[in-house]
Design an enzyme around this catalytic site. Structure first.
Site, PDB file in Angstrom:
ATOM      1  NE  ARG A 217      -3.605  -2.340   2.621  1.00  0.00           N
ATOM      2  CZ  ARG A 217      -3.321  -3.531   3.156  1.00  0.00           C
ATOM      3  NH1 ARG A 217      -2.126  -3.748   3.697  1.00  0.00           N
ATOM      4  NH2 ARG A 217      -4.214  -4.500   3.156  1.00  0.00           N
ATOM      5  CG  HIS A 318      -4.662   0.902  -3.903  1.00  0.00           C
ATOM      6  ND1 HIS A 318      -3.866   0.731  -2.794  1.00  0.00           N
ATOM      7  CD2 HIS A 318      -5.579  -0.106  -3.865  1.00  0.00           C
ATOM      8  CE1 HIS A 318      -4.283  -0.329  -2.111  1.00  0.00           C
ATOM      9  NE2 HIS A 318      -5.324  -0.846  -2.733  1.00  0.00           N
ATOM     10  NE  ARG A 321      -2.823  -3.802  -1.423  1.00  0.00           N
ATOM     11  CZ  ARG A 321      -2.470  -4.685  -0.512  1.00  0.00           C
ATOM     12  NH1 ARG A 321      -1.187  -4.905  -0.281  1.00  0.00           N
ATOM     13  NH2 ARG A 321      -3.370  -5.366   0.173  1.00  0.00           N
ATOM     14  CG  HIS A 344      -5.898  -9.204   1.261  1.00  0.00           C
ATOM     15  ND1 HIS A 344      -5.691  -9.659  -0.022  1.00  0.00           N
ATOM     16  CD2 HIS A 344      -5.931  -7.852   1.172  1.00  0.00           C
ATOM     17  CE1 HIS A 344      -5.622  -8.628  -0.854  1.00  0.00           C
ATOM     18  NE2 HIS A 344      -5.756  -7.532  -0.147  1.00  0.00           N
ATOM     19  CE1 TYR A 353      -5.670  -7.308  -6.475  1.00  0.00           C
ATOM     20  CE2 TYR A 353      -5.926  -8.564  -4.453  1.00  0.00           C
ATOM     21  CZ  TYR A 353      -5.837  -7.353  -5.111  1.00  0.00           C
ATOM     22  OH  TYR A 353      -5.908  -6.187  -4.391  1.00  0.00           O
TER      23      TYR A 353
END
Length: 393
Positions: A217, A318, A321, A344, A353
């Site tokens: 991040r 962002h 990432r 996460h 993803y």
């Protein structure tokens, strides 16, 4: 019948008031006398109320009706001060909650918790949404984010009130309210990322590639220290968050540390960078030409100019990432591995993803077919046999 009344009455007492209605009273375990929250039209109704209280005590479901009489405002402030439902709030989240409470939930501040009913919540929601839409229109916004956040906060506070036994159920029952529905971000291919980064000042080249390869991040990238890297592993244990306009070092978004193995090429670049520069283990890993640490604003401004120059204005910082995690999924990372690399808490984010990676399966297959050449071509004899079978007799 008389025995039934006697049993119920022995638990408490019933008396007739001058108004002609009946009042029911009973004692707590500590001897304190409790009066029912309402009066009753008949003595039977008062006795039935006492019987219900007695039965609830025997089942272990008794709830003192006086418990939820505390006003919502002080309870909510204490909830935030004590770290919310998890007992810990990130500094920026705490500031957000305090702002939402005082700006959008202030009309409920003096309302007793047990008086916050579903109709009251719906009325508050409709008025707040209408007000925010009107005030945001002048700025080109919709106000939906603010009302969603305010409702979600109200729902979380009242859920804790249910757990505390102050109210019987959560009155926040508006379907779909408080749920974010942001559209899925577009996929940024590695070559697009490269085109944007190449147009950024040199000082951002390696940091942006590190953000991509380690799935950082923005706040985590800015907070990196030289001592966080060792033997191909990058330890991510902090972030720099903007709290009331001031850069503040805090734990990561989830409050947990993680260790990310860097791809070989990136590992070599980071090691070369550390060897060619000086600093203490707690010094910033990446700095500006003047020696100062990188900042959120500096990176975002450089990114905004570069993405426009590269012809890709739709991508946000962002998304770097996101692109790295998508590539990790395409490389075969499992959901659990993606969660570990990204930091996460749940599988839902990691599945995003893998979803993108699955959508690109057809494109990958087509590219393989184009590049494989003879490796996937049929043998000559097999091809002739197929042709003969397909020819009409």
């Amino acid at each position: 019948m008389s025995e039934r009344k006697a049993n119920r009455a022995s638990f408490g007492t019933v008396r007739k008031l001058p108004s002609g209605r009946y009042q029911a009273r009973y004692h707590e375990a500590n001897g304190e006398r409790v009066t029912a929250p309402t009066t009753f039209a008949t003595k039977r109704e008062a006795l039935d109320h006492l019987a219900g209280v007695r039965a609830d005590r025997m089942r272990g479901t008794y709830r003192d009706h006086r418990a939820g009489s505390a006003p919502f405002g002080p309870y909510a402030e204490e909830w935030i001060a004590n770290g919310g439902s998890r007992g810990r709030l990130a500094p920026r989240t705490k500031v957000l909650y305090e702002d939402l409470l005082h700006r959008h939930l202030s009309s409920l501040a003096t309302t007793p918790l047990n008086a916050v009913t579903p109709p009251l919540v719906r009325t508050w929601y409709a008025k707040t949404r209408k007000s925010l839409q009107a005030s945001s229109a002048a700025r080109g916004g919709s106000g939906e984010t603010a009302v969603r956040q305010a409702y979600a906060l109200l729902r979380s506070i009242l859920a804790t009130a249910v757990t505390d036994g102050l109210i019987p159920s959560n009155p926040c029952q508006i379907k779909g309210a408080g749920i974010a529905s942001a559209p899925e971000r577009p996929y940024m291919a590695p070559e697009v990322l490269s085109a944007i980064v190449e147009r950024m000042p040199e000082q951002y080249s390696l940091p942006m590639r590190t953000m991509f390869g380690a799935h950082l991040r923005l706040g985590e990238l800015v907070a990196l220290q030289r001592g966080d890297y060792s033997d191909g592993l990058l330890r991510v244990e902090r972030q720099v968050a903007i709290v009331r306009g001031v850069p503040t070092v805090t734990p990561t978004k989830t409050g947990e540390e993680r260790v990310v193995a860097l791809p070989g090429t990136l590992r070599e670049m980071v090691e070369e960078h550390l060897a060619s520069t000086t600093g203490f283990p707690k010094s910033p890993m990446f700095t500006r030409p003047d020696g100062g640490a990188l900042t959120h604003g500096g990176i975002q401004q450089a990114w905004a100019k570069a993405r426009k120059a590269a012809g890709h204005p739709q991508f946000h910082v962002h998304d770097v990432r996101h692109a790295g995690l998508t590539l990790a999924a395409q490389a075969g990372a499992t959901t659990r591995e993606l969660m570990a690399r990204a930091g996460h808490r749940t599988t839902a984010a990691a599945m995003t993803y893998q979803h993108v990676a699955e959508e690109r399966n057809a494109l990958v297959a087509e590219r393989m077919d184009a590049l494989a050449g003879a490796a996937l071509a049929p043998r000559k004899g097999h091809l002739e046999a197929v042709i003969r079978l397909e020819l009409p007799l």
